[in-house]
Design a protein around this motif. Sequence first.
Motif, PDB file in Angstrom:
ATOM      1  N   UNK A 135     -12.638   6.803  30.352  1.00 27.73           N
ATOM      2  CA  UNK A 135     -13.580   7.649  31.095  1.00 27.73           C
ATOM      3  C   UNK A 135     -14.999   7.282  30.700  1.00 27.73           C
ATOM      4  N   UNK A 136     -15.732   6.678  31.615  1.00 28.55           N
ATOM      5  CA  UNK A 136     -17.110   6.278  31.359  1.00 28.55           C
ATOM      6  C   UNK A 136     -17.248   4.784  31.228  1.00 28.55           C
ATOM      7  N   UNK A 165     -19.813   0.949  25.699  1.00 30.86           N
ATOM      8  CA  UNK A 165     -18.610   1.465  25.033  1.00 30.86           C
ATOM      9  C   UNK A 165     -17.403   1.429  25.954  1.00 30.86           C
ATOM     10  N   UNK A 166     -17.575   1.884  27.195  1.00 29.41           N
ATOM     11  CA  UNK A 166     -16.452   1.924  28.121  1.00 29.41           C
ATOM     12  C   UNK A 166     -15.909   0.553  28.452  1.00 29.41           C
ATOM     13  N   UNK A 167     -16.818  -0.387  28.730  1.00 31.34           N
ATOM     14  CA  UNK A 167     -16.342  -1.716  29.118  1.00 31.34           C
ATOM     15  C   UNK A 167     -15.886  -2.543  27.919  1.00 31.34           C
ATOM     16  N   UNK A 168     -16.439  -2.298  26.741  1.00 32.56           N
ATOM     17  CA  UNK A 168     -15.868  -2.911  25.534  1.00 32.56           C
ATOM     18  C   UNK A 168     -14.418  -2.464  25.378  1.00 32.56           C
ATOM     19  N   UNK A 179     -25.992   5.013  32.714  1.00 35.99           N
ATOM     20  CA  UNK A 179     -25.702   4.864  31.291  1.00 35.99           C
ATOM     21  C   UNK A 179     -26.989   4.995  30.491  1.00 35.99           C
ATOM     22  N   UNK A 180     -26.841   5.256  29.187  1.00 37.60           N
ATOM     23  CA  UNK A 180     -28.017   5.374  28.333  1.00 37.60           C
ATOM     24  C   UNK A 180     -28.751   4.038  28.282  1.00 37.60           C
ATOM     25  N   UNK A 216     -12.195   8.582  25.795  1.00 29.41           N
ATOM     26  CA  UNK A 216     -13.423   9.242  26.237  1.00 29.41           C
ATOM     27  C   UNK A 216     -14.631   8.409  25.829  1.00 29.41           C
ATOM     28  N   UNK A 217     -15.231   7.741  26.805  1.00 28.19           N
ATOM     29  CA  UNK A 217     -16.462   6.969  26.604  1.00 28.19           C
ATOM     30  C   UNK A 217     -17.553   7.530  27.511  1.00 28.19           C
TER      31      UNK A 217
END
Length: 495
Positions: free
Chosen positions: A11-12, A16-19, A43-44, A207-208
């Motif tokens: 999620x996200x 972080x999510x794609x890593x 994204x941030x 949870x990302x």
Amino acid sequence: MKPPFKRIVVVGGGAAGWMTATALATALKGGTVELVESEEIGIVGVGEATFPSIRNFHRLLGIDEAEFLRATNGTYKLGIQFCDWRARGESYFHTFGDFGALSGSHAVWGQHHRLGEAGLGALGEQCLPSVMASQGRFALPGENDRYDYAYHFDAALYAAFLRELGERRGVRRTEGRIVDVARRADGGVDRLTLADGRVVAGDLYIDCSGFASLLLGRTLGEPFVDFSHWLPVDRAWACPTERIGTELTPYTRATALEAGWAWRIPLQNRTGNGHVFASRHIDEDRVRAQLLQQLDGPALAEPRLLRFQTGHRKRAWVHNVVALGLSGGFLEPLESTSIFLVQWGLGRLIDLLLSGAPFTEQVVADYNGEMGRRFARVRDFIILHYCLSARRDSALWRAMATMELPETLAFKLHAWRQAGALHQYDLEGFDATSWLAIHTGMGHWPERADPSLGDVERAVALRGLQWRRECIATAVAAMPKHEAYLRGMLGGRER
């Protein structure tokens, strides 16, 4: 991959999510990895400096360094230059390097301090990458070189780069905003409902979702362990600027200011700038003005304000939800550890998935305990930078000088002050050499010297340090400037 985790939902997006999704799709076989993200949320995308461990992550994924640097406008990073932290006008480097022996009669730092010879220069001149950084030079370490390096890059481009790789390896991307999270009878997550009515279901959820912590925090209500007593910075203004012919430095710069510190991160096409600060000690508008005053190029966008809280969720893994990245916790970006913490938590999870062993309560508890200690170890290292400062010129620095320290850090400081011992716990984020760099860079020396240092005659010790310093200076003089090296490597020419 064995049941019950045949369907993994991330999620996200963002780094972080794609890593996470790309690594899972690369490592695991026999299941599906689906990533749900919404372009509405964004994204941030500020964390553009990294820690050397990222190179291990890239090796595991088979990422070509030149391809990665081209795609992300990346540059090399030898470490961080700390300006004005000990006192105004003083600076030192924390690089990913080697100071020689750390203990015993031949400890380089110990003999350097014992001799006190002005002709030897600063202790940093005994560390190869520190000298490289100070002269703006770069070369990949040779077989016998004991130093490491990391990268600076555009976080949004990095996420896009990993997305392309992940989708090629089978990650299924679902665009959509999550509007509802349904729970299972045992308390875990059952399914997600998107704004257009589609339903996404999985066995394991990662949870990302960033600071929102949609699953672990908002849905499961996992409490937050607050570190703001020790790390009071809670805001950051970020602003990219044009490159205007300034040197492409192979290091991040962190400059201590009135109520926090400013970062400068050089990329191929622009410079990342930001000001991290404690809102209890300064007004947001004053910080924004301070940031704009020190930019070394025209701003490419209006400064963006980010709000955060330092700390982490008490447990990173609850039921069938594991949080990675900002959803699980955040430590201010002083030492560029956010991606390192993602990578470590992800690596441990993949190891457990590949083992095929059942995920018992003890396995989950062990994971949570290790993740908590990782955060605490990095927290202590960041606090070190503040508590050793001699600055007393503003409310923040006076408060940091008198606060009660975590017991783990207080013990380390006692061991160093009393005997020059660089004590290490399990699951450290930074090795003894890094701790040494901060102690000595801040002028924080042991109260008593190791008596064995006197076993080496002064003349012998002096010749040894002079020889080491000269060898390093000769080696660095033969290296190209960072930008020239990078241009040659990206242009495909022989290095």
